[in-house]
Scaffold this motif. Structure first.
Motif, PDB file in Angstrom:
ATOM      1  N   PHE A   1      10.498  -6.663  -6.023  1.00 12.78           N
ATOM      2  CA  PHE A   1      11.352  -5.523  -5.699  1.00 12.78           C
ATOM      3  C   PHE A   1      12.345  -5.885  -4.592  1.00 12.78           C
ATOM      4  O   PHE A   1      13.536  -5.594  -4.687  1.00 12.78           O
ATOM      5  N   LEU A   2      11.862  -6.557  -3.555  1.00 12.87           N
ATOM      6  CA  LEU A   2      12.739  -6.939  -2.449  1.00 12.87           C
ATOM      7  C   LEU A   2      13.799  -7.956  -2.895  1.00 12.87           C
ATOM      8  O   LEU A   2      14.955  -7.883  -2.461  1.00 12.87           O
ATOM      9  N   ILE A   3      13.405  -8.877  -3.750  1.00 18.22           N
ATOM     10  CA  ILE A   3      14.364  -9.857  -4.271  1.00 18.22           C
ATOM     11  C   ILE A   3      15.449  -9.151  -5.077  1.00 18.22           C
ATOM     12  O   ILE A   3      16.642  -9.451  -4.932  1.00 18.22           O
TER      13      ILE A   3
ATOM     14  N   ASN B   1       4.433   0.884 -23.838  1.00 16.46           N
ATOM     15  CA  ASN B   1       3.882   0.489 -22.534  1.00 16.46           C
ATOM     16  C   ASN B   1       4.584  -0.753 -21.989  1.00 16.46           C
ATOM     17  O   ASN B   1       4.902  -0.820 -20.802  1.00 16.46           O
ATOM     18  N   HIS B   2       4.837  -1.753 -22.859  1.00 12.66           N
ATOM     19  CA  HIS B   2       5.545  -2.953 -22.423  1.00 12.66           C
ATOM     20  C   HIS B   2       6.962  -2.619 -21.974  1.00 12.66           C
ATOM     21  O   HIS B   2       7.447  -3.143 -20.971  1.00 12.66           O
ATOM     22  N   LEU B   3       7.623  -1.743 -22.722  1.00 13.32           N
ATOM     23  CA  LEU B   3       8.984  -1.349 -22.357  1.00 13.32           C
ATOM     24  C   LEU B   3       9.001  -0.565 -21.046  1.00 13.32           C
ATOM     25  O   LEU B   3       9.917  -0.736 -20.237  1.00 13.32           O
ATOM     26  N   GLU B   4       8.004   0.279 -20.830  1.00 10.43           N
ATOM     27  CA  GLU B   4       7.937   1.042 -19.578  1.00 10.43           C
ATOM     28  C   GLU B   4       7.819   0.107 -18.378  1.00 10.43           C
ATOM     29  O   GLU B   4       8.450   0.333 -17.350  1.00 10.43           O
ATOM     30  N   ILE B   5       7.024  -0.933 -18.525  1.00 10.92           N
ATOM     31  CA  ILE B   5       6.861  -1.899 -17.429  1.00 10.92           C
ATOM     32  C   ILE B   5       8.180  -2.599 -17.152  1.00 10.92           C
ATOM     33  O   ILE B   5       8.592  -2.750 -15.997  1.00 10.92           O
ATOM     34  N   TYR B   6       8.864  -3.038 -18.203  1.00 11.02           N
ATOM     35  CA  TYR B   6      10.152  -3.702 -18.037  1.00 11.02           C
ATOM     36  C   TYR B   6      11.165  -2.763 -17.399  1.00 11.02           C
ATOM     37  O   TYR B   6      11.861  -3.133 -16.447  1.00 11.02           O
ATOM     38  N   LEU B   7      11.266  -1.552 -17.918  1.00  9.80           N
ATOM     39  CA  LEU B   7      12.242  -0.591 -17.404  1.00  9.80           C
ATOM     40  C   LEU B   7      11.940  -0.201 -15.959  1.00  9.80           C
ATOM     41  O   LEU B   7      12.857  -0.032 -15.155  1.00  9.80           O
ATOM     42  N   ALA B   8      10.676  -0.077 -15.629  1.00  8.25           N
ATOM     43  CA  ALA B   8      10.306   0.261 -14.246  1.00  8.25           C
ATOM     44  C   ALA B   8      10.672  -0.868 -13.291  1.00  8.25           C
ATOM     45  O   ALA B   8      11.083  -0.624 -12.153  1.00  8.25           O
ATOM     46  N   ARG B   9      10.548  -2.105 -13.766  1.00  5.23           N
ATOM     47  CA  ARG B   9      10.846  -3.255 -12.919  1.00  5.23           C
ATOM     48  C   ARG B   9      12.323  -3.278 -12.511  1.00  5.23           C
ATOM     49  O   ARG B   9      12.655  -3.612 -11.378  1.00  5.23           O
ATOM     50  N   TYR B  10      13.193  -2.921 -13.442  1.00  8.99           N
ATOM     51  CA  TYR B  10      14.626  -3.007 -13.157  1.00  8.99           C
ATOM     52  C   TYR B  10      15.283  -1.646 -12.932  1.00  8.99           C
ATOM     53  O   TYR B  10      16.497  -1.566 -12.827  1.00  8.99           O
ATOM     54  N   GLU B  11      14.483  -0.617 -12.849  1.00 11.77           N
ATOM     55  CA  GLU B  11      15.008   0.723 -12.614  1.00 11.77           C
ATOM     56  C   GLU B  11      15.747   0.809 -11.280  1.00 11.77           C
ATOM     57  O   GLU B  11      16.744   1.524 -11.143  1.00 11.77           O
ATOM     58  N   VAL B  12      15.293   0.063 -10.315  1.00 11.91           N
ATOM     59  CA  VAL B  12      15.912   0.067  -8.987  1.00 11.91           C
ATOM     60  C   VAL B  12      17.372  -0.374  -9.063  1.00 11.91           C
ATOM     61  O   VAL B  12      18.203   0.087  -8.276  1.00 11.91           O
ATOM     62  N   LEU B  13      17.713  -1.207 -10.009  1.00 13.76           N
ATOM     63  CA  LEU B  13      19.088  -1.682 -10.132  1.00 13.76           C
ATOM     64  C   LEU B  13      20.016  -0.633 -10.752  1.00 13.76           C
ATOM     65  O   LEU B  13      21.200  -0.603 -10.464  1.00 13.76           O
ATOM     66  N   PHE B  14      19.456   0.198 -11.636  1.00 14.98           N
ATOM     67  CA  PHE B  14      20.290   1.112 -12.382  1.00 14.98           C
ATOM     68  C   PHE B  14      20.152   2.563 -11.943  1.00 14.98           C
ATOM     69  O   PHE B  14      20.797   3.435 -12.500  1.00 14.98           O
ATOM     70  N   SER B  15      19.294   2.834 -10.977  1.00  9.93           N
ATOM     71  CA  SER B  15      19.198   4.190 -10.452  1.00  9.93           C
ATOM     72  C   SER B  15      20.313   4.402  -9.437  1.00  9.93           C
ATOM     73  O   SER B  15      20.745   3.490  -8.761  1.00  9.93           O
ATOM     74  N   LYS B  16      20.790   5.582  -9.371  1.00  6.48           N
ATOM     75  CA  LYS B  16      21.921   5.867  -8.501  1.00  6.48           C
ATOM     76  C   LYS B  16      21.506   6.475  -7.202  1.00  6.48           C
ATOM     77  O   LYS B  16      20.553   6.967  -6.925  1.00  6.48           O
TER      78      LYS B  16
ATOM     79  N   LYS C   1       0.835  -1.210   0.000  1.00  4.50           N
ATOM     80  CA  LYS C   1       0.000   0.000   0.000  1.00  4.50           C
ATOM     81  C   LYS C   1       0.867   1.256   0.000  1.00  4.50           C
ATOM     82  O   LYS C   1       0.534   2.242  -0.638  1.00  4.50           O
ATOM     83  N   GLU C   2       1.990   1.210   0.730  1.00  2.00           N
ATOM     84  CA  GLU C   2       2.908   2.352   0.769  1.00  2.00           C
ATOM     85  C   GLU C   2       3.474   2.660  -0.603  1.00  2.00           C
ATOM     86  O   GLU C   2       3.542   3.807  -1.022  1.00  2.00           O
ATOM     87  N   LYS C   3       3.919   1.636  -1.299  1.00  2.00           N
ATOM     88  CA  LYS C   3       4.530   1.814  -2.616  1.00  2.00           C
ATOM     89  C   LYS C   3       3.502   1.805  -3.740  1.00  2.00           C
ATOM     90  O   LYS C   3       3.843   2.009  -4.901  1.00  2.00           O
ATOM     91  N   ASN C   4       2.250   1.544  -3.390  1.00  3.67           N
ATOM     92  CA  ASN C   4       1.146   1.505  -4.348  1.00  3.67           C
ATOM     93  C   ASN C   4       1.394   0.469  -5.457  1.00  3.67           C
ATOM     94  O   ASN C   4       1.219   0.736  -6.642  1.00  3.67           O
ATOM     95  N   ILE C   5       1.834  -0.716  -5.057  1.00  2.00           N
ATOM     96  CA  ILE C   5       2.068  -1.830  -5.978  1.00  2.00           C
ATOM     97  C   ILE C   5       1.466  -3.089  -5.371  1.00  2.00           C
ATOM     98  O   ILE C   5       1.098  -3.121  -4.194  1.00  2.00           O
ATOM     99  N   SER C   6       1.392  -4.137  -6.162  1.00  2.00           N
ATOM    100  CA  SER C   6       0.847  -5.397  -5.660  1.00  2.00           C
ATOM    101  C   SER C   6       1.876  -6.104  -4.770  1.00  2.00           C
ATOM    102  O   SER C   6       3.061  -5.763  -4.776  1.00  2.00           O
ATOM    103  N   LYS C   7       1.408  -7.098  -4.057  1.00  2.00           N
ATOM    104  CA  LYS C   7       2.315  -7.868  -3.201  1.00  2.00           C
ATOM    105  C   LYS C   7       3.383  -8.570  -4.031  1.00  2.00           C
ATOM    106  O   LYS C   7       4.543  -8.638  -3.636  1.00  2.00           O
ATOM    107  N   SER C   8       3.001  -9.103  -5.200  1.00  2.00           N
ATOM    108  CA  SER C   8       3.966  -9.772  -6.074  1.00  2.00           C
ATOM    109  C   SER C   8       5.066  -8.815  -6.507  1.00  2.00           C
ATOM    110  O   SER C   8       6.246  -9.167  -6.501  1.00  2.00           O
ATOM    111  N   ASP C   9       4.675  -7.602  -6.907  1.00  2.00           N
ATOM    112  CA  ASP C   9       5.669  -6.612  -7.318  1.00  2.00           C
ATOM    113  C   ASP C   9       6.561  -6.203  -6.155  1.00  2.00           C
ATOM    114  O   ASP C   9       7.757  -5.954  -6.335  1.00  2.00           O
ATOM    115  N   LEU C  10       5.989  -6.138  -4.955  1.00  2.00           N
ATOM    116  CA  LEU C  10       6.796  -5.797  -3.781  1.00  2.00           C
ATOM    117  C   LEU C  10       7.818  -6.894  -3.491  1.00  2.00           C
ATOM    118  O   LEU C  10       8.993  -6.602  -3.231  1.00  2.00           O
ATOM    119  N   VAL C  11       7.395  -8.149  -3.554  1.00  2.00           N
ATOM    120  CA  VAL C  11       8.330  -9.264  -3.327  1.00  2.00           C
ATOM    121  C   VAL C  11       9.409  -9.262  -4.413  1.00  2.00           C
ATOM    122  O   VAL C  11      10.585  -9.441  -4.126  1.00  2.00           O
TER     123      VAL C  11
END
Length: 174
Positions: A84-86, A159-174, A72-82
């Motif tokens: 993200f944590l992985i 739209n498909h690329l945005e989803i992919y890029l958002a998923r792995y943005e955490v790895l490449f953001s500084k 709820k904090e990150k406004n994503i589903s539980k699967s996306d949160l897990v």
């Protein structure tokens, strides 16, 4: 690729068409999407990345509550949160494996953004033109319709690329 319209006497602007509408009373047939010969794959078969693995977790009420609050904090589903944590946990080992793909898709995303802007400007130019005879009017309608569907297809890829890029943005953001 949509061919450019040649300047000829059978093409007028929309304002002139509206003023003399009674002169141009002929039937313009809108083409079907199947007739346009678009170069898009059918269905979802060409997705960037398929999420094929399913993980079964046995967690307690406290862990479930933490996942619920975090999602709820990150406004994503539980699967996306897990997910993200992985990724956070394995950040350094995973980053090397997908860095090339990520940058390739980022470049492809930027190219598609430029392409969609170009197609939109082409379509806007065509929207201001009308044909004075049936043949020219149908050609213009065909080109406008084809551009419309090409823009929709490009937007879908974006739209498909945005989803992919958002998923792995955490790895490449500084």
């Amino acid at each position: 690729m949509v061919r450019k319209i040649k300047n000829n006497d059978n093409i007028i602007n929309y304002e002139e068409f509206k003023e003399n509408k009674s002169e141009y009373e002929f039937l313009v047939t809108k083409p079907l999407k199947s007739v346009l010969k678009l170069d898009n794959p059918c269905g979802q078969g060409k997705k960037i990345e398929r999420l094929t693995k399913q993980l079964h977790l046995r967690i307690g009420e406290l862990e479930d509550e933490v996942l619920e609050i975090g999602s709820k904090e990150k406004n994503i589903s539980k699967s996306d949160l897990v997910r993200f944590l992985i990724l956070q946990f394995g950040k350094e080992s995973i980053k090397k494996k997908i860095e090339k793909n990520y940058h390739d898709y980022l470049n492809k995303y930027n190219d598609l953004i430029e392409l969609i802007e170009e197609k939109k400007s082409q379509r806007e130019l065509l929207r201001g033109k009308r044909g004075t005879d049936k043949k020219t009017a149908n050609q213009l309608c065909y080109k406008r319709t084809k551009l419309k569907y090409e823009i929709e297809n490009i937007q879908s890829k974006i739209n498909h690329l945005e989803i992919y890029l958002a998923r792995y943005e955490v790895l490449f953001s500084k």
